[in-house]
Design a protein around this motif. Structure first.
Motif: not given
Length: 461
Positions: A195, A199, A201, A239, A241, A243, A248, A250
Motif C-alpha cells: 500500500i 495515502i 487509511r 483496503y 481505495r 477516489t 484519495d 484507503y
C-alpha cells in the motif's frame, strides 16, 4: 478510567514519499477453556501485563482482554475470553460461551487450556468436540504443572484428541517459552500488502446497528469509483481505495460492512474483534455513535482500543435526523457528555450527521482528511523552542525535595507514527504526569493537532 482493553502498539514507522511500502497484519490468538483454569494468568504472562483480573472464583473474567505479545521477532494479538461453559443454565456462562465461539471464529489460533490438577471434565470434553470440528489450529495447554513429576499426569489429556498437551505453569512461567515457540511455528505468515503509505487509511468503527454500513454506502454510493481492492486476510478484503470528489484514501474494512452471517452470535464482542484488525491497520478512526442512544459502554471500549493503538479520531454522532431536539443547547450537551466520558483526550472533532439523509457526510471525509494531515505536521525546532520555553519559564515544573527542575530545550522527533515531542530537563524523573499534560495542552493551543494523539517525553538534557 481503567479500560478492559489492554493494547500496546509498536514504535515509529518510516514514511517514504512516492514509494510503496508493505504492511503485515497481526495474527490473532484466542485463549479458551472452562472457568478457573488459568486463562487470565497466561494472558498476563504473554502480554507482560496485569490487565486481566486473576481470582480463584470461577467465572471472574466476564469480559475480554486484548493485548500484544512479541516473541523471537514475531508479534501477535492475544484475546483472553471468559470461561467457556457448555450446556449451562447460568445466563452469564451462556454469554461467555457465545463470546468464546465468536473468538474462535475470528482467531487464527486457539489455545485450549485445561487444568492438570482436576483432570478432564465433561465441560472439557464438550469443548474439545467443538474445537475438533473447527478448522482453526488448536494447541492443547495443560496448566498448573509446577514440576516435571506432575507432567506425567498430563498424559490423560490425549483423550481429548487435540494432539500433544503442552505442559506449563502460567503462574510461575514454567514451559511458556516452549509454548511460545510452538505458537509462532503454527501461526501462518499473513500476506504482506503493498500500500502507498502516503495515502491515508480511514476505518469506520462502532458498535452494532450504529450505521457503519449506511455511512460506507453513503461514501461509496452506487456509482463508486474504486481504483483497487487489496486483499488482506482470507476472511474479508481490508483496503479499498476511494477516489471520489477529489478524495484519495484507503477505506479499511471493519465489523459489519460486508458480513451479515453473524447475527445470531454475540454482536457486541464480534464488533470489537473485527475492530482490532481494522483499527490496527488505519491512520484515522471514524467512531460512530448512535444519537438516539447516546454514548454507551461499548462505545468506550472501542474508543479505548483506538487510544491504546495511538490512532487519530473523528467522532460521528449518527442518526441525528431522528433526534427531535436539534437546538444548539442539545448539541452542546451531547458534545460535553462525549468529551467528559473520553477525557483526558478531548481534542477531537465531533460531527452530528445522518448516513440515511447524507447530512454532513462530506464534512466527515473533509474532517478525517484534515486530521490525517494534522498527524503528519512537523514543528521546526527553532519555532517550538521560541513558543514553549517562555511558557515553561513562566510556569516551571514544581520543585521536588527542594530541587528545581529546569527545561532548557525541546524538539519534535522526526518520522514517528504519532507526533512526539521531547523536553530535555536536568531532573526528568521528577516531572509528574500533570505537567506533561500541561505541556501537551500548550502544544495543542499553539499548533493544530486536532484529533491526533501526541506523545510528550521528558529526557535528561
Amino acid at each position: 478510567m481503567q479500560s478492559i482493553l489492554s493494547y500496546d502498539v509498536g514504535g515509529p514507522k518510516n514514511v517514504k514519499l512516492q514509494k510503496s511500502n508493505k504492511t503485515e497484519m497481526a495474527n490473532l490468538v484466542a485463549i479458551v477453556g472452562r472457568p478457573n483454569v488459568g486463562k487470565s494468568t497466561l494472558f498476563n504472562r504473554l502480554t507482560q501485563s496485569r490487565r486481566a483480573i486473576v481470582s480463584d472464583t470461577a467465572g471472574t473474567t466476564r469480559d475480554r482482554q486484548y493485548g500484544k505479545c512479541s516473541w523471537n521477532g514475531r508479534e501477535f494479538s492475544v484475546v483472553d475470553t471468559g470461561g467457556w461453559v457448555v450446556k449451562s443454565d447460568d445466563i452469564f456462562e451462556d454469554a461467555i460461551r457465545q463470546q468464546v465461539k465468536v473468538a474462535t471464529d475470528e482467531a487464527d489460533l486457539v489455545l485450549f487450556m485445561v487444568d492438570n490438577e482436576t483432570g478432564i471434565t465433561d465441560w472439557d470434553e464438550d469443548v474439545a468436540k467443538i474445537l475438533r470440528r473447527s478448522k482453526i489450529p488448536v494447541i492443547l495447554v495443560a496448566n498448573k504443572i509446577d514440576n516435571s513429576g506432575e507432567s506425567y499426569s498430563a498424559a490423560e489429556f490425549y483423550k481429548l484428541g487435540l494432539g500433544d498437551p503442552q505442559c506449563i505453569s502460567a503462574a510461575t512461567g514454567g514451559g511458556t517459552g516452549d509454548l511460545l515457540d510452538l505458537i509462532c511455528s503454527k501461526l501462518k505468515n499473513l500476506p504482506e500488502e503493498t500500500i502507498d503509505e502516503d495515502i491515508p487509511r480511514f476505518a469506520v468503527v462502532g458498535r452494532p446497528n450504529v450505521g457503519k454500513s449506511s455511512i460506507i454506502n453513503a461514501f461509496i454510493g452506487e456509482d463508486r469509483n474504486i481504483v483497487t481492492e487489496i486483499a488482506g486476510t482470507t476472511r474479508d478484503s481490508i483496503y479499498t481505495r476511494y477516489t471520489k470528489f477529489g478524495f484519495d484514501f484507503y477505506l479499511v474494512d471493519t465489523a459489519g460492512i460486508r458480513r451479515k452471517n453473524k447475527v445470531t452470535e454475540d454482536l457486541e464482542f464480534y464488533s470489537v474483534m473485527r475492530s482490532i484488525r481494522s483499527i490496527e491497520n488505519s491512520d484515522v478512526c471514524i467512531l460512530m455513535i448512535d444519537a438516539t442512544r447516546g454514548i454507551e459502554a461499548q462505545d468506550m471500549n472501542i474508543f479505548q482500543l483506538i487510544q491504546k493503538n495511538n490512532k487519530s479520531l473523528v467522532v460521528v454522532v449518527n442518526k441525528w435526523d431522528l433526534v427531535e431536539n436539534k437546538s444548539q443547547k442539545a448539541i452542546d450537551t451531547f458534545t460535553n457528555a462525549i468529551r467528559t466520558r473520553m477525557a483526558p483526550f478531548t481534542d477531537f472533532p465531533i460531527i452530528f450527521a445522518s448516513a440515511l439523509t447524507k447530512q454532513r457526510i462530506f464534512k466527515v471525509l473533509e474532517t478525517a482528511k484534515q486530521v490525517y494531515l494534522n498527524r503528519k505536521m512537523h514543528v521546526g525546532t527553532t519555532k517550538l523552542n521560541a513558543v514553549m520555553l517562555p511558557i515553561i519559564e513562566a510556569t516551571p515544573p514544581q520543585s521536588v525535595k527542594g530541587k528545581f527542575i529546569k527545561i532548557k530545550y525541546c524538539s519534535q522527533l522526526p518520522n514517528t507514527q504519532v507526533p512526539s515531542f521531547v523536553f530535555y530537563a536536568n531532573l526528568p524523573q521528577y516531572v509528574k504526569e500533570p505537567y506533561r499534560r500541561f505541556l501537551e495542552n500548550k502544544i495543542r493551543e499553539n499548533w493544530s493537532l486536532h484529533g491526533c494523539p501526541i506523545n510528550v517525553f521528558i529526557r535528561q538534557k
